[in-house]
Scaffold this motif. Structure first.
Motif, PDB file in Angstrom:
ATOM      1  N   THR A  57       0.832  -1.200   0.000  1.00  0.00           N
ATOM      2  CA  THR A  57       0.000   0.000   0.000  1.00  0.00           C
ATOM      3  C   THR A  57       0.868   1.252   0.000  1.00  0.00           C
ATOM      4  OG1 THR A  57      -1.752  -1.183   1.187  1.00  0.00           O
ATOM      5  CG2 THR A  57      -1.846   1.232   1.201  1.00  0.00           C
ATOM      6  N   SER A  58       1.898   1.259   0.855  1.00  0.00           N
ATOM      7  CA  SER A  58       2.860   2.366   0.876  1.00  0.00           C
ATOM      8  C   SER A  58       4.176   1.866   1.468  1.00  0.00           C
ATOM      9  CB  SER A  58       2.324   3.554   1.688  1.00  0.00           C
ATOM     10  OG  SER A  58       2.146   3.200   3.054  1.00  0.00           O
ATOM     11  N   GLY A  59       5.226   2.642   1.267  1.00  0.00           N
ATOM     12  CA  GLY A  59       6.546   2.249   1.741  1.00  0.00           C
ATOM     13  C   GLY A  59       7.387   1.661   0.617  1.00  0.00           C
ATOM     14  N   GLU A  60       8.521   1.065   0.996  1.00  0.00           N
ATOM     15  CA  GLU A  60       9.465   0.568  -0.009  1.00  0.00           C
ATOM     16  C   GLU A  60      10.147  -0.706   0.484  1.00  0.00           C
ATOM     17  OE1 GLU A  60      13.006   2.538  -2.706  1.00  0.00           O
ATOM     18  OE2 GLU A  60      12.997   2.983  -0.549  1.00  0.00           O
ATOM     19  N   ILE A  61      10.262  -1.686  -0.414  1.00  0.00           N
ATOM     20  CA  ILE A  61      11.014  -2.901  -0.141  1.00  0.00           C
ATOM     21  C   ILE A  61      12.088  -3.044  -1.200  1.00  0.00           C
ATOM     22  CG2 ILE A  61      10.953  -5.422   0.065  1.00  0.00           C
ATOM     23  CD1 ILE A  61       8.023  -5.201   0.881  1.00  0.00           C
ATOM     24  N   THR A  62      13.353  -3.194  -0.765  1.00  0.00           N
ATOM     25  CA  THR A  62      14.448  -3.398  -1.712  1.00  0.00           C
ATOM     26  C   THR A  62      15.160  -4.706  -1.398  1.00  0.00           C
ATOM     27  OG1 THR A  62      15.975  -2.089  -0.350  1.00  0.00           O
ATOM     28  CG2 THR A  62      14.834  -0.941  -2.126  1.00  0.00           C
ATOM     29  N   ILE A  63      15.574  -5.393  -2.456  1.00  0.00           N
ATOM     30  CA  ILE A  63      16.353  -6.627  -2.344  1.00  0.00           C
ATOM     31  C   ILE A  63      17.632  -6.432  -3.143  1.00  0.00           C
ATOM     32  CG2 ILE A  63      16.417  -9.109  -2.799  1.00  0.00           C
ATOM     33  CD1 ILE A  63      13.303  -9.030  -2.660  1.00  0.00           C
ATOM     34  N   CYS A  64      18.767  -6.488  -2.464  1.00  0.00           N
ATOM     35  CA  CYS A  64      20.068  -6.214  -3.090  1.00  0.00           C
ATOM     36  C   CYS A  64      20.032  -4.874  -3.832  1.00  0.00           C
ATOM     37  CB  CYS A  64      20.469  -7.340  -4.020  1.00  0.00           C
ATOM     38  SG  CYS A  64      20.788  -8.901  -3.179  1.00  0.00           S
ATOM     39  N   GLY A  65      19.379  -3.896  -3.229  1.00  0.00           N
ATOM     40  CA  GLY A  65      19.317  -2.543  -3.796  1.00  0.00           C
ATOM     41  C   GLY A  65      18.269  -2.342  -4.858  1.00  0.00           C
ATOM     42  N   LYS A  66      17.544  -3.412  -5.252  1.00  0.00           N
ATOM     43  CA  LYS A  66      16.533  -3.308  -6.297  1.00  0.00           C
ATOM     44  C   LYS A  66      15.143  -3.216  -5.682  1.00  0.00           C
ATOM     45  CE  LYS A  66      19.772  -4.000  -9.384  1.00  0.00           C
ATOM     46  NZ  LYS A  66      20.267  -2.880 -10.217  1.00  0.00           N
ATOM     47  N   ASN A  67      14.366  -2.248  -6.143  1.00  0.00           N
ATOM     48  CA  ASN A  67      13.026  -2.019  -5.618  1.00  0.00           C
ATOM     49  C   ASN A  67      12.066  -3.102  -6.115  1.00  0.00           C
ATOM     50  OD1 ASN A  67      10.190  -0.840  -5.646  1.00  0.00           O
ATOM     51  ND2 ASN A  67      11.285   0.782  -4.535  1.00  0.00           N
ATOM     52  N   VAL A  68      11.366  -3.745  -5.187  1.00  0.00           N
ATOM     53  CA  VAL A  68      10.473  -4.857  -5.533  1.00  0.00           C
ATOM     54  C   VAL A  68       9.327  -4.401  -6.426  1.00  0.00           C
ATOM     55  CG1 VAL A  68       8.808  -6.503  -4.568  1.00  0.00           C
ATOM     56  CG2 VAL A  68      11.054  -6.248  -3.522  1.00  0.00           C
ATOM     57  N   VAL A  69       8.850  -3.175  -6.246  1.00  0.00           N
ATOM     58  CA  VAL A  69       7.731  -2.674  -7.047  1.00  0.00           C
ATOM     59  C   VAL A  69       8.211  -2.172  -8.412  1.00  0.00           C
ATOM     60  CG1 VAL A  69       5.898  -0.931  -7.188  1.00  0.00           C
ATOM     61  CG2 VAL A  69       6.363  -2.089  -5.017  1.00  0.00           C
ATOM     62  N   LYS A  70       9.268  -1.361  -8.423  1.00  0.00           N
ATOM     63  CA  LYS A  70       9.721  -0.712  -9.659  1.00  0.00           C
ATOM     64  C   LYS A  70      10.608  -1.598 -10.527  1.00  0.00           C
ATOM     65  CE  LYS A  70       9.600   3.843  -7.430  1.00  0.00           C
ATOM     66  NZ  LYS A  70      10.422   4.987  -6.953  1.00  0.00           N
ATOM     67  N   ASP A  71      11.315  -2.551  -9.907  1.00  0.00           N
ATOM     68  CA  ASP A  71      12.265  -3.383 -10.658  1.00  0.00           C
ATOM     69  C   ASP A  71      12.134  -4.831 -10.190  1.00  0.00           C
ATOM     70  OD1 ASP A  71      14.268  -4.150 -12.351  1.00  0.00           O
ATOM     71  OD2 ASP A  71      15.900  -3.126 -11.286  1.00  0.00           O
ATOM     72  N   TYR A  72      10.919  -5.359 -10.317  1.00  0.00           N
ATOM     73  CA  TYR A  72      10.594  -6.659  -9.726  1.00  0.00           C
ATOM     74  C   TYR A  72      11.490  -7.789 -10.238  1.00  0.00           C
ATOM     75  CZ  TYR A  72       8.004 -10.817  -8.352  1.00  0.00           C
ATOM     76  OH  TYR A  72       7.661 -12.040  -7.821  1.00  0.00           O
ATOM     77  N   GLU A  73      11.704  -7.865 -11.529  1.00  0.00           N
ATOM     78  CA  GLU A  73      12.455  -8.977 -12.104  1.00  0.00           C
ATOM     79  C   GLU A  73      13.880  -9.034 -11.560  1.00  0.00           C
ATOM     80  OE1 GLU A  73      13.763 -10.722 -16.478  1.00  0.00           O
ATOM     81  OE2 GLU A  73      12.079  -9.322 -16.333  1.00  0.00           O
ATOM     82  N   ASN A  74      14.547  -7.874 -11.483  1.00  0.00           N
ATOM     83  CA  ASN A  74      15.922  -7.841 -10.989  1.00  0.00           C
ATOM     84  C   ASN A  74      16.006  -8.000  -9.473  1.00  0.00           C
ATOM     85  OD1 ASN A  74      17.503  -7.573 -13.393  1.00  0.00           O
ATOM     86  ND2 ASN A  74      16.756  -5.462 -13.579  1.00  0.00           N
ATOM     87  N   ALA A  75      14.917  -7.651  -8.773  1.00  0.00           N
ATOM     88  CA  ALA A  75      14.899  -7.834  -7.312  1.00  0.00           C
ATOM     89  C   ALA A  75      14.659  -9.295  -6.962  1.00  0.00           C
ATOM     90  CB  ALA A  75      13.820  -6.948  -6.689  1.00  0.00           C
ATOM     91  N   ILE A  76      13.660  -9.906  -7.618  1.00  0.00           N
ATOM     92  CA  ILE A  76      13.235 -11.251  -7.219  1.00  0.00           C
ATOM     93  C   ILE A  76      14.229 -12.321  -7.635  1.00  0.00           C
ATOM     94  CG2 ILE A  76      11.901 -12.001  -9.227  1.00  0.00           C
ATOM     95  CD1 ILE A  76      10.790 -12.120  -5.532  1.00  0.00           C
ATOM     96  N   LYS A  77      15.108 -12.035  -8.577  1.00  0.00           N
ATOM     97  CA  LYS A  77      16.078 -13.052  -8.996  1.00  0.00           C
ATOM     98  C   LYS A  77      17.076 -13.385  -7.893  1.00  0.00           C
ATOM     99  CE  LYS A  77      19.526 -10.022 -11.195  1.00  0.00           C
ATOM    100  NZ  LYS A  77      20.156  -9.643 -12.484  1.00  0.00           N
ATOM    101  N   HIS A  78      17.128 -12.547  -6.866  1.00  0.00           N
ATOM    102  CA  HIS A  78      18.037 -12.792  -5.740  1.00  0.00           C
ATOM    103  C   HIS A  78      17.368 -13.582  -4.617  1.00  0.00           C
ATOM    104  CE1 HIS A  78      21.028 -10.131  -7.438  1.00  0.00           C
ATOM    105  NE2 HIS A  78      20.129  -9.162  -7.539  1.00  0.00           N
ATOM    106  N   VAL A  79      16.094 -13.943  -4.820  1.00  0.00           N
ATOM    107  CA  VAL A  79      15.302 -14.535  -3.730  1.00  0.00           C
ATOM    108  C   VAL A  79      15.022 -16.011  -3.981  1.00  0.00           C
ATOM    109  CG1 VAL A  79      13.090 -14.457  -2.501  1.00  0.00           C
ATOM    110  CG2 VAL A  79      14.182 -12.328  -3.251  1.00  0.00           C
ATOM    111  N   GLY A  80      15.203 -16.819  -2.916  1.00  0.00           N
ATOM    112  CA  GLY A  80      14.684 -18.176  -2.870  1.00  0.00           C
ATOM    113  C   GLY A  80      13.689 -18.217  -1.727  1.00  0.00           C
TER     114      GLY A  80
END
Length: 305
Positions: A57-80
């Motif tokens: 709804t609001s806020g920001e989640i980043t994975i390895c510096g990549k924003n989950v909302v704005k750059d989902y593909e590059n963020a989620i590739k670091h996740v298992g």
């Protein structure tokens, strides 16, 4: 240490109700990070937002510096991740299950699959059908699926649910070795206090969608003051002697309690012995995670009452 996952002021509202309320924390490489709270606290909802299964709804989640909302593909590739239960084909062997997942990931070789099988300790049973596996073995196979693409973060929602004590210990020891040997960041959610205390390095306590507290479970600062219990033969005299020497002491049960830094403990023993006080025992009084959890959550309830 490098930050792998970061949540900043994350809120989730469903039908006008705040399920997650202004949640912020970070997870670094090489640590097992516990996400602890009662059923319905918002643990699974938070995990679903991290892996992109539901929106923020609001806020920001980043994975390895990549924003989950704005750059989902590059963020989620670091996740298992395993959210709730691993999805497995029970009529196939463990190895065939891994091959099916490998087909979806570019560049996963037979050698890589063999390496992961060895890592999760399934080498002797990997060619047996999954329907013959114990729950613990299925969890390990699920983790193996999650590791095929070399993620930076492993996220597990209630990974010990339904396991017997041997299976719980097996998963716990395995996760700790993964964090230690591969430098993997691991997020584990649970409501099992004792298990989280043994498994995790840090624990975030969540209640009604709010982050109440983040606790260090391991590697606490040794210079911090701690409460010591000293079992002596003459409590009243021991307290008087210590107060005269500048220590704050409280008579308690069969001895006295003192708030000391680690290096002050030998001085206390020396003073008491020189004054002919018999010391039967001296130990640090440690609060279990259960004690701390109940203390924190009760305080939070009292504040909001």
């Amino acid at each position: 240490m490098k930050t792998v996952v970061e949540l900043k002021n994350v809120t989730k509202t469903i039908r006008g109700k705040k399920i997650i309320d202004d949640l912020s924390f970070e997870v670094v490489e090489g640590e097992v990070f516990g996400f602890l709270g009662p059923n319905g606290a918002g643990k699974t909802t938070t995990i679903r937002m991290i892996v992109g299964l539901i929106g923020i709804t609001s806020g920001e989640i980043t994975i390895c510096g990549k924003n989950v909302v704005k750059d989902y593909e590059n963020a989620i590739k670091h996740v298992g991740a395993i959210v709730e239960n691993p999805e497995l084909y029970k009529f196939l062997t463990g190895y065939q299950n891994l091959e099916q997942v490998a087909r979806l990931i570019k560049g996963v070789t037979k050698e890589k699959i063999d390496e992961i099988v060895e890592l999760v300790g399934l080498k002797d049973r990997i060619h047996d059908k999954v329907k013959t596996y114990s729950l613990g073995m299925r969890q390990r196979l699920g983790i193996a699926q999650s590791l095929l693409h070399d993620p930076k973060i492993l996220i597990l929602d209630e990974p010990t649910n339904g396991l017997d004590p041997a299976g719980i210990r097996e998963i716990r020891d395995y996760l700790r070795s993964l964090a230690r040997e591969k430098g993997l960041a691991i997020i584990v959610s649970s409501h099992l206090l004792a298990e989280m205390e043994m498994m995790c390095d840090r624990i975030a306590i969540i209640q009604k969608g709010k982050l109440i507290n983040v606790q260090n479970v391991r590697d606490e600062d040794e210079t911090d003051k701690k409460t010591y219990f000293c079992h002596v033969n003459n409590r009243k005299k021991a307290k008087e002697i210590l107060v005269e020497n500048g220590f704050q002491a409280t008579v308690h049960a069969e001895g006295i309690e003192l708030n000391l830094e680690k290096e002050e403990a030998p001085a206390v023993i020396k003073i008491l012995v020189e004054n002919h006080i018999l010391i039967y025992e001296m130990k640090v009084i440690t609060k279990s995670l259960e004690d701390r959890f109940l203390e924190i959550t009760k305080n939070e309830v009292a504040v909001n009452a």
